[in-house]
Write an enzyme that holds these catalytic residues in place. Structure first.
Site, PDB file in Angstrom:
ATOM      1  N   ASP A  38      -5.654   9.136   6.752  1.00 25.36           N
ATOM      2  CA  ASP A  38      -4.551   8.325   7.260  1.00 25.36           C
ATOM      3  C   ASP A  38      -4.842   7.983   8.727  1.00 25.36           C
ATOM      4  OD1 ASP A  38      -1.387   8.262   5.931  1.00 25.36           O
ATOM      5  OD2 ASP A  38      -1.659   7.525   7.986  1.00 25.36           O
ATOM      6  N   ILE A  65      -8.178   2.506   7.261  1.00 32.15           N
ATOM      7  CA  ILE A  65      -8.755   2.051   5.991  1.00 32.15           C
ATOM      8  C   ILE A  65      -9.208   0.587   6.063  1.00 32.15           C
ATOM      9  CG2 ILE A  65      -6.674   1.195   4.758  1.00 32.15           C
ATOM     10  CD1 ILE A  65      -9.302   3.647   3.394  1.00 32.15           C
ATOM     11  N   TYR A 155       3.569  -9.270   0.679  1.00 29.60           N
ATOM     12  CA  TYR A 155       3.495  -7.977  -0.015  1.00 29.60           C
ATOM     13  C   TYR A 155       3.281  -8.176  -1.524  1.00 29.60           C
ATOM     14  CZ  TYR A 155       5.051  -3.117  -1.017  1.00 29.60           C
ATOM     15  OH  TYR A 155       5.147  -1.811  -1.428  1.00 29.60           O
ATOM     16  N   LYS A 159       0.104  -6.972  -3.688  1.00 29.90           N
ATOM     17  CA  LYS A 159       0.273  -6.026  -4.802  1.00 29.90           C
ATOM     18  C   LYS A 159      -0.219  -6.634  -6.121  1.00 29.90           C
ATOM     19  CE  LYS A 159       1.961  -2.436  -2.637  1.00 29.90           C
ATOM     20  NZ  LYS A 159       1.048  -1.314  -2.371  1.00 29.90           N
TER      21      LYS A 159
END
Ligand SMILES: NC(=O)c1ccc[n+]([C@@H]2O[C@H](COP(=O)([O-])OP(=O)(O)OC[C@H]3O[C@@H](n4cnc5c(N)ncnc54)[C@H](O)[C@@H]3O)[C@@H](O)[C@H]2O)c1
Length: 249
Positions: A38, A65, A155, A159
């Site tokens: 993280d 990431i 978003y 997704k």
């Protein structure tokens, strides 16, 4: 049911807290060696310390990431510490909700970067090891929002993109014993959603729209991921498991 996860090595991205932390814990309880990663250094270290205090195998890698160098270091450390990488959970993500006319380029890029680019970099980095092992599980944390939500063009697109990526990779990598699936959570009680100014309203609406009348818990996602990561799910690939209390629309 034995999930066959003993001594498997699992990387869970964005696992300092929330759904990722619950998933890391669940996999560790099944005997997996988990790598918690993280950008939140202190919380990630605390999550790992908590798992280790329970006698579970866990290692912390602090990193972003969206940065290829951090992701390469993450996978190298996982292999050096635990000897392989069998499971990758692409969980790191966040929303930047706005109506489209108010959505900035930055709102769009941040969401695409953390979810789509992050999942791309992490999956690309683990794939050679999974191919070499002839065994791998990649699980992308999508969302019910892949079906569309107002204020979530960025978003929802990301997704839905994670689902497309999983379906492509399921076909591409299946020959190596690697499965690639998605879990699509509905409304789950975590710090991410609790921080939204509209939290109470969203929660009320979500529960009203669900056949199962309770708020989703991080454990619900962790259980679904653990199953898809397991030996038992070896013939399931390119799928989307909705963990939404029965809600689809
Ligand atoms: N909570 C829900 O209702 C819900 C519903 C559907 C989908 N999801 C998805 O589940 C995932 C986890 O959500 P959560 O509710 O646990 O949120 P959360 O904010 O509690 O956890 C997300 C974690 O990702 C980490 N992260 C963010 N950017 C990162 C980066 N660049 N590099 C590494 N880590 C980074 C954060 O620091 C955080 O610890 C997200 O992808 C989210 O979109 C959540």
């Amino acid at each position: 049911m034995d999930l066959g996860l003993k001594d498997k090595v699992a990387i869970v991205t964005g696992s300092a807290r929330g759904l990722g932390a619950a998933t890391a814990r669940r996999l560790a309880e099944e005997g997996a060696k988990v790598v918690v990663t993280d950008i939140l250094a202190e919380q990630a270290q605390a999550t790992v310390a908590d798992l280790q205090a329970k006698g579970l195998a866990a290692h912390c890698v602090v990193g972003d990431i969206t940065k290829a160098a951090d992701v390469e270091r993450l996978v190298a450390e996982a292999v050096a510490t635990f000897g392989g990488v069998h499971v990758l959970v692409n969980n790191a993500g966040f929303p930047r909700d706005k109506y489209l006319v108010k959505m900035s380029e930055e709102d769009w890029d941040l969401v695409m970067n953390v979810m789509l680019k992050g999942a791309f970099l992490a999956t690309r980095a683990v794939m050679p090891k999974m191919i070499e092992q002839g065994w791998g599980r990649v699980i992308n944390i999508s969302s019910r929002a892949h079906l569309g939500n107002p204020t979530q063009a960025n978003y929802s697109a990301a997704k839905a993109g994670l689902i497309g990526m999983a379906k492509a990779l399921a076909i591409e990598q299946g020959r190596y014993g690697i499965t690639v699936n998605c879990v699509a959570p509905g409304f789950m009680e975590t710090e991410m959603v609790q921080a939204l100014p509209t939290y109470e309203t969203i929660k009320e609406r979500a529960v009203a729209a669900q056949p199962i009348k309770r708020v989703g818990r991080p454990q619900d996602i962790a259980d679904a991921v653990a199953f898809l990561a397991s030996e038992r799910a070896g013939f399931i690939s390119g799928e989307v498991v909705h963990v939404t209390g029965g809600r689809y629309g």
